[in-house]
Design a protein around this motif. Structure first.
Motif, PDB file in Angstrom:
ATOM      1  N   LYS A  67       0.825  -1.193   0.000  1.00 45.24           N
ATOM      2  CA  LYS A  67       0.000   0.000   0.000  1.00 45.24           C
ATOM      3  C   LYS A  67       0.870   1.257   0.000  1.00 45.24           C
ATOM      4  O   LYS A  67       0.650   2.187  -0.756  1.00 45.24           O
ATOM      5  CB  LYS A  67      -0.846  -0.024   1.265  1.00 45.24           C
ATOM      6  CG  LYS A  67      -2.043   0.859   1.219  1.00 45.24           C
ATOM      7  CD  LYS A  67      -2.923   0.540   2.402  1.00 45.24           C
ATOM      8  CE  LYS A  67      -4.301   1.075   2.224  1.00 45.24           C
ATOM      9  NZ  LYS A  67      -5.184   0.594   3.286  1.00 45.24           N
ATOM     10  N   LEU A  68       1.860   1.213   0.861  1.00 43.08           N
ATOM     11  CA  LEU A  68       2.765   2.343   1.008  1.00 43.08           C
ATOM     12  C   LEU A  68       3.491   2.612  -0.297  1.00 43.08           C
ATOM     13  O   LEU A  68       3.659   3.746  -0.722  1.00 43.08           O
ATOM     14  CB  LEU A  68       3.767   1.992   2.100  1.00 43.08           C
ATOM     15  CG  LEU A  68       4.542   3.132   2.710  1.00 43.08           C
ATOM     16  CD1 LEU A  68       3.603   4.064   3.422  1.00 43.08           C
ATOM     17  CD2 LEU A  68       5.584   2.603   3.672  1.00 43.08           C
ATOM     18  N   ARG A  69       3.879   1.517  -0.934  1.00 41.87           N
ATOM     19  CA  ARG A  69       4.648   1.638  -2.158  1.00 41.87           C
ATOM     20  C   ARG A  69       3.833   2.320  -3.257  1.00 41.87           C
ATOM     21  O   ARG A  69       4.351   3.126  -4.008  1.00 41.87           O
ATOM     22  CB  ARG A  69       5.062   0.234  -2.594  1.00 41.87           C
ATOM     23  CG  ARG A  69       6.079   0.243  -3.691  1.00 41.87           C
ATOM     24  CD  ARG A  69       6.511  -1.170  -3.983  1.00 41.87           C
ATOM     25  NE  ARG A  69       7.135  -1.231  -5.271  1.00 41.87           N
ATOM     26  CZ  ARG A  69       7.392  -2.367  -5.879  1.00 41.87           C
ATOM     27  NH1 ARG A  69       7.056  -3.504  -5.297  1.00 41.87           N
ATOM     28  NH2 ARG A  69       7.962  -2.376  -7.039  1.00 41.87           N
ATOM     29  N   HIS A  70       2.570   1.989  -3.311  1.00 41.20           N
ATOM     30  CA  HIS A  70       1.737   2.600  -4.334  1.00 41.20           C
ATOM     31  C   HIS A  70       1.659   4.107  -4.144  1.00 41.20           C
ATOM     32  O   HIS A  70       1.797   4.880  -5.079  1.00 41.20           O
ATOM     33  CB  HIS A  70       0.336   1.985  -4.325  1.00 41.20           C
ATOM     34  CG  HIS A  70      -0.375   2.194  -5.610  1.00 41.20           C
ATOM     35  ND1 HIS A  70      -0.941   3.401  -5.934  1.00 41.20           N
ATOM     36  CD2 HIS A  70      -0.574   1.386  -6.664  1.00 41.20           C
ATOM     37  CE1 HIS A  70      -1.466   3.313  -7.138  1.00 41.20           C
ATOM     38  NE2 HIS A  70      -1.265   2.098  -7.605  1.00 41.20           N
ATOM     39  N   VAL A  71       1.457   4.508  -2.891  1.00 36.99           N
ATOM     40  CA  VAL A  71       1.387   5.937  -2.589  1.00 36.99           C
ATOM     41  C   VAL A  71       2.703   6.620  -2.943  1.00 36.99           C
ATOM     42  O   VAL A  71       2.734   7.671  -3.590  1.00 36.99           O
ATOM     43  CB  VAL A  71       1.038   6.145  -1.099  1.00 36.99           C
ATOM     44  CG1 VAL A  71       1.151   7.606  -0.715  1.00 36.99           C
ATOM     45  CG2 VAL A  71      -0.355   5.619  -0.807  1.00 36.99           C
ATOM     46  N   VAL A  72       3.810   5.992  -2.543  1.00 41.46           N
ATOM     47  CA  VAL A  72       5.117   6.605  -2.784  1.00 41.46           C
ATOM     48  C   VAL A  72       5.400   6.693  -4.288  1.00 41.46           C
ATOM     49  O   VAL A  72       5.962   7.668  -4.771  1.00 41.46           O
ATOM     50  CB  VAL A  72       6.225   5.817  -2.047  1.00 41.46           C
ATOM     51  CG1 VAL A  72       7.594   6.367  -2.386  1.00 41.46           C
ATOM     52  CG2 VAL A  72       6.003   5.889  -0.550  1.00 41.46           C
ATOM     53  N   GLU A  73       4.968   5.675  -5.022  1.00 41.92           N
ATOM     54  CA  GLU A  73       5.199   5.711  -6.469  1.00 41.92           C
ATOM     55  C   GLU A  73       4.437   6.835  -7.159  1.00 41.92           C
ATOM     56  O   GLU A  73       4.952   7.474  -8.072  1.00 41.92           O
ATOM     57  CB  GLU A  73       4.834   4.368  -7.101  1.00 41.92           C
ATOM     58  CG  GLU A  73       6.040   3.465  -7.155  1.00 41.92           C
ATOM     59  CD  GLU A  73       5.725   2.056  -7.568  1.00 41.92           C
ATOM     60  OE1 GLU A  73       4.569   1.772  -7.920  1.00 41.92           O
ATOM     61  OE2 GLU A  73       6.656   1.235  -7.520  1.00 41.92           O
ATOM     62  N   ARG A  74       3.207   7.088  -6.694  1.00 41.75           N
ATOM     63  CA  ARG A  74       2.454   8.206  -7.261  1.00 41.75           C
ATOM     64  C   ARG A  74       3.163   9.507  -6.908  1.00 41.75           C
ATOM     65  O   ARG A  74       3.290  10.396  -7.716  1.00 41.75           O
ATOM     66  CB  ARG A  74       1.035   8.243  -6.704  1.00 41.75           C
ATOM     67  CG  ARG A  74       0.186   7.042  -7.021  1.00 41.75           C
ATOM     68  CD  ARG A  74      -0.393   7.056  -8.399  1.00 41.75           C
ATOM     69  NE  ARG A  74       0.545   6.703  -9.454  1.00 41.75           N
ATOM     70  CZ  ARG A  74       1.019   5.488  -9.660  1.00 41.75           C
ATOM     71  NH1 ARG A  74       0.707   4.492  -8.886  1.00 41.75           N
ATOM     72  NH2 ARG A  74       1.849   5.243 -10.643  1.00 41.75           N
ATOM     73  N   MET A  75       3.653   9.586  -5.675  1.00 42.91           N
ATOM     74  CA  MET A  75       4.310  10.822  -5.227  1.00 42.91           C
ATOM     75  C   MET A  75       5.597  11.062  -5.993  1.00 42.91           C
ATOM     76  O   MET A  75       6.008  12.194  -6.205  1.00 42.91           O
ATOM     77  CB  MET A  75       4.576  10.755  -3.731  1.00 42.91           C
ATOM     78  CG  MET A  75       3.295  10.849  -2.915  1.00 42.91           C
ATOM     79  SD  MET A  75       3.648  10.920  -1.164  1.00 42.91           S
ATOM     80  CE  MET A  75       2.069  11.485  -0.532  1.00 42.91           C
ATOM     81  N   LYS A  76       6.229   9.972  -6.411  1.00 42.36           N
ATOM     82  CA  LYS A  76       7.474  10.091  -7.167  1.00 42.36           C
ATOM     83  C   LYS A  76       7.247  10.878  -8.451  1.00 42.36           C
ATOM     84  O   LYS A  76       8.123  11.588  -8.921  1.00 42.36           O
ATOM     85  CB  LYS A  76       8.004   8.696  -7.488  1.00 42.36           C
ATOM     86  CG  LYS A  76       9.405   8.691  -8.025  1.00 42.36           C
ATOM     87  CD  LYS A  76       9.850   7.290  -8.358  1.00 42.36           C
ATOM     88  CE  LYS A  76       9.913   7.142  -9.850  1.00 42.36           C
ATOM     89  NZ  LYS A  76       9.869   5.795 -10.322  1.00 42.36           N
ATOM     90  N   ASN A  77       6.056  10.738  -9.027  1.00 35.52           N
ATOM     91  CA  ASN A  77       5.766  11.451 -10.265  1.00 35.52           C
ATOM     92  C   ASN A  77       5.506  12.930 -10.032  1.00 35.52           C
ATOM     93  O   ASN A  77       5.412  13.698 -10.975  1.00 35.52           O
ATOM     94  CB  ASN A  77       4.544  10.834 -10.952  1.00 35.52           C
ATOM     95  CG  ASN A  77       4.817   9.416 -11.369  1.00 35.52           C
ATOM     96  OD1 ASN A  77       5.964   9.014 -11.499  1.00 35.52           O
ATOM     97  ND2 ASN A  77       3.761   8.651 -11.569  1.00 35.52           N
ATOM     98  N   LEU A  78       5.365  13.320  -8.775  1.00 45.25           N
ATOM     99  CA  LEU A  78       5.103  14.721  -8.472  1.00 45.25           C
ATOM    100  C   LEU A  78       6.360  15.453  -8.030  1.00 45.25           C
ATOM    101  O   LEU A  78       6.515  16.637  -8.263  1.00 45.25           O
ATOM    102  CB  LEU A  78       4.039  14.842  -7.382  1.00 45.25           C
ATOM    103  CG  LEU A  78       2.631  14.362  -7.744  1.00 45.25           C
ATOM    104  CD1 LEU A  78       1.779  14.248  -6.505  1.00 45.25           C
ATOM    105  CD2 LEU A  78       1.985  15.302  -8.739  1.00 45.25           C
ATOM    106  N   SER A  79       7.251  14.730  -7.362  1.00 47.42           N
ATOM    107  CA  SER A  79       8.413  15.389  -6.797  1.00 47.42           C
ATOM    108  C   SER A  79       9.554  14.398  -6.650  1.00 47.42           C
ATOM    109  O   SER A  79       9.348  13.191  -6.765  1.00 47.42           O
ATOM    110  CB  SER A  79       8.035  15.975  -5.438  1.00 47.42           C
ATOM    111  OG  SER A  79       9.163  16.492  -4.797  1.00 47.42           O
ATOM    112  N   SER A  80      10.762  14.916  -6.392  1.00 44.59           N
ATOM    113  CA  SER A  80      11.887  13.990  -6.261  1.00 44.59           C
ATOM    114  C   SER A  80      12.208  13.687  -4.802  1.00 44.59           C
ATOM    115  O   SER A  80      12.936  12.756  -4.499  1.00 44.59           O
ATOM    116  CB  SER A  80      13.116  14.549  -6.955  1.00 44.59           C
ATOM    117  OG  SER A  80      13.459  15.773  -6.366  1.00 44.59           O
TER     118      SER A  80
END
Lengths: 279, 287
Positions: free
Chosen positions: B170-183
């Motif tokens: 679950k955490l990974r999915h959230v972090v992956e989406r966030m990766k597309n927004l910021s570094s």
């Protein structure tokens, strides 16, 4: 940084608020429009309209009707702003739209007015995500002035048919020629690539065609790069209506059925390429 | 210097392959430390002060191997340190990552062929009487004793918040989406079981709140415990590095602890029956 308790997060003077149990409905629509980062958003009592433009020559409009939301409130007649569509989609997709069988994330959207960000609150299994998407001054959008009275030719067909034609277009061809005619070959898509010319014809008798209404033979060329982004909404659509007006402007209208069986429409306008020698 | 061990249980072999696989994702070079009882995989984060490790993985030999023979550099220093490329080792083990892999046993030994190698011998099942054996040699570089001190067990950092992470998937999915927004991403936690992941970009600010998570009890806390329980402690890390750790979900950890040292470091602690993985993520910048 601090955590706001639930009560404080309720914003009461919102000009616009909308709630849905299933974020996937909206996500599905917006994802098909993401061929440019920036989008204009129009909020009105009838729903949300999202506009994305490509090089001032093509335009996609999605209409998300207010009845797709369980709750929908807006004070003003119309609110317009611009935002980053890619970020909006990433935010809506933060929980991945729920895996099959699992609860889907719910969404609450609030917009307080000019200058404020679009606030999203997503929730899945007690995990909450707050997003603030910055809004900007809207850009002027093109008015294609595409009234149905001017429409010369109109074909409604099942989308699978056109999807195959569009996905197989010869990428080495700069232009795509679309012919619509009351007589044979009725509907023809042609490309002129490095390796030869390709033509696909769909007859008015085809089982895929549901409605055929052509008054005049019209043949127009469109830039493939402008037409290409329409593949995404086409893939998601059930039916597509292809219309051409007397000026040669093309309008593709896609009918999309969302997860919760609402019907949404996406329009895709495309300008014809001006040519020196008209035939 | 001698080492050889045989694994016969498929579950262990697969687990071993997954651990090596996650090492390969994290770094190009890795050090294997062999003691009488354990195997340690150590990755040093380049450029950090005192070459503090970026990753410290601890595997109990008794769990993985049915038989082990080992003798270190000398009686007094009964250990072996080998440097190798985890990518190469992971490649030889990749057949075991699928669920239908079959093997009778896997023997790992330190051998001197043209150069020092870790030799992996796999006995494959066969229908005839003749056994099929596949042999892989992965080159290794034995490290001299003067370099050993660089790979000592890291100290537990003095964290200000400690929390059990929600399911990694679950955490990974959230972090992956966030990766597309910021570094870079800010991890924050308080002492009431709240974990906040947040990113900020020109286009959007996004924060995800996980509430009512359990917290590990540590007995080494001193004055820190008098702090406000609601107070969030945060550190900002590179999303790319965090993702490569979260990919470790494949190991199927029982529990993952996240320790936050205010504005300095995030220490992730992955616990499994027979593997302990510690991952040290330095803060990218103070938030």
């Amino acid at each position: 940084m601090s955590i706001h308790p639930e009560e404080e997060r309720e914003i009461n003077d919102g000009h616009f608020r909308a709630k849905t149990d299933n974020v996937k409905n909206i996500l599905q629509i917006l994802k098909t429009m993401n061929f440019r980062d920036q989008a204009n958003v129009v909020l009105s009592p009838s729903g949300i309209k999202v506009t994305v433009e490509n090089a001032k020559c093509a335009q996609a409009n999605a209409f998300i009707e207010s009845d797709l939301f369980q709750e929908y409130e807006i004070e003003e007649e119309m609110v317009i702003f611009k935002l980053n569509l890619t970020s909006w989609i990433e935010c809506l997709n933060i929980f991945g739209g729920g895996t099959a069988g699992a609860a889907t994330p719910s969404l609450k959207m609030v917009y307080r007015g000019h200058g404020y960000p679009l606030v999203l609150e997503l929730e899945e299994d007690g995990v909450v995500t707050d997003c603030e998407i910055k809004t900007e001054e809207p850009e002027d959008t093109l008015d294609f002035d595409f009234f149905s009275t001017e429409v010369m030719n109109k074909i409604i067909m099942r989308s699978e048919c056109l999807k195959e034609v569009f996905t197989d277009l010869d990428v080495t061809s700069e232009m795509v020629e679309i012919l619509m005619s009351p007589d044979a070959p009725y509907f023809r898509v042609s490309t002129f690539g490095n390796y030869g010319t390709s033509q696909t014809e769909i007859s008015m008798e085809s089982e895929m065609v549901e409605h055929f209404e052509c008054k005049q033979t019209l043949k127009q060329r469109y830039r493939l790069s402008l037409l290409k982004p329409s593949i995404k909404p086409l893939t998601a659509a059930l039916k597509v209506s292809v219309r051409m007006d007397a000026r040669g402007f093309l309008c593709l209208q896609f009918m999309i059925r969302t997860e919760s069986h609402h019907i949404c429409f996406i329009e895709y306008f495309c300008c014809p390429e001006e040519e020196d020698s008209d035939d | 210097m001698k080492f050889s061990g045989t694994m016969i249980e498929l579950g262990c072999i697969r687990q071993f392959a997954l651990v090596i696989g996650s090492l390969a994702r994290l770094a190009k070079l890795c050090v294997l430390r062999i003691t009488r009882t354990h195997l340690y995989f150590i990755i040093n984060e380049p450029g950090t002060v005192h070459r503090a490790p970026g990753l410290w993985a601890e595997l109990d030999q008794g769990h993985y191997f049915s038989t082990v023979t080992m003798s270190g550099v000398s009686e007094e220093h009964n250990e072996i340190f080998l440097e190798f490329e985890p990518d190469k080792l992971s490649g030889t083990l990749s057949v075991f990552k699928s669920n239908n892999a079959a093997v009778r046993n896997l023997k790992i030994k330190l051998a001197k062929k043209l150069s020092p190698c870790l030799t992996l011998e796999m006995q494959m099942p066969s229908f005839s009487e003749h056994a099929r054996t596949v042999v892989h040699d992965v080159p290794v570089l034995p490290l001299p004793r003067r370099q050993w001190h660089l790979y000592q067990e890291p100290e537990m950092p003095h964290f200000t918040a400690s929390i059990y992470l929600p399911p990694l998937k679950k955490l990974r999915h959230v972090v992956e989406r966030m990766k597309n927004l910021s570094s870079s991403l800010t991890l924050a936690a308080n002492r009431k079981g709240t974990l906040v992941l947040s990113v900020t970009s020109d286009a959007a600010n996004v924060s995800t709140y996980f509430r009512n998570l359990t917290m590990p009890t540590w007995d080494l806390e001193g004055a820190a415990s008098q702090m406000d329980e609601e107070q969030l402690h945060s550190a900002t890390v590179e999303i790319k590095k965090l993702i490569s750790f979260l990919a470790g979900e494949q190991i199927g950890p029982c529990k993952v602890i996240c320790n936050i040292v205010d504005d300095r470091m995030v220490h992730l602690f992955l616990l499994h029956d027979d593997v302990i993985l510690q991952y040290f993520l330095p803060a990218a910048r103070s938030s």
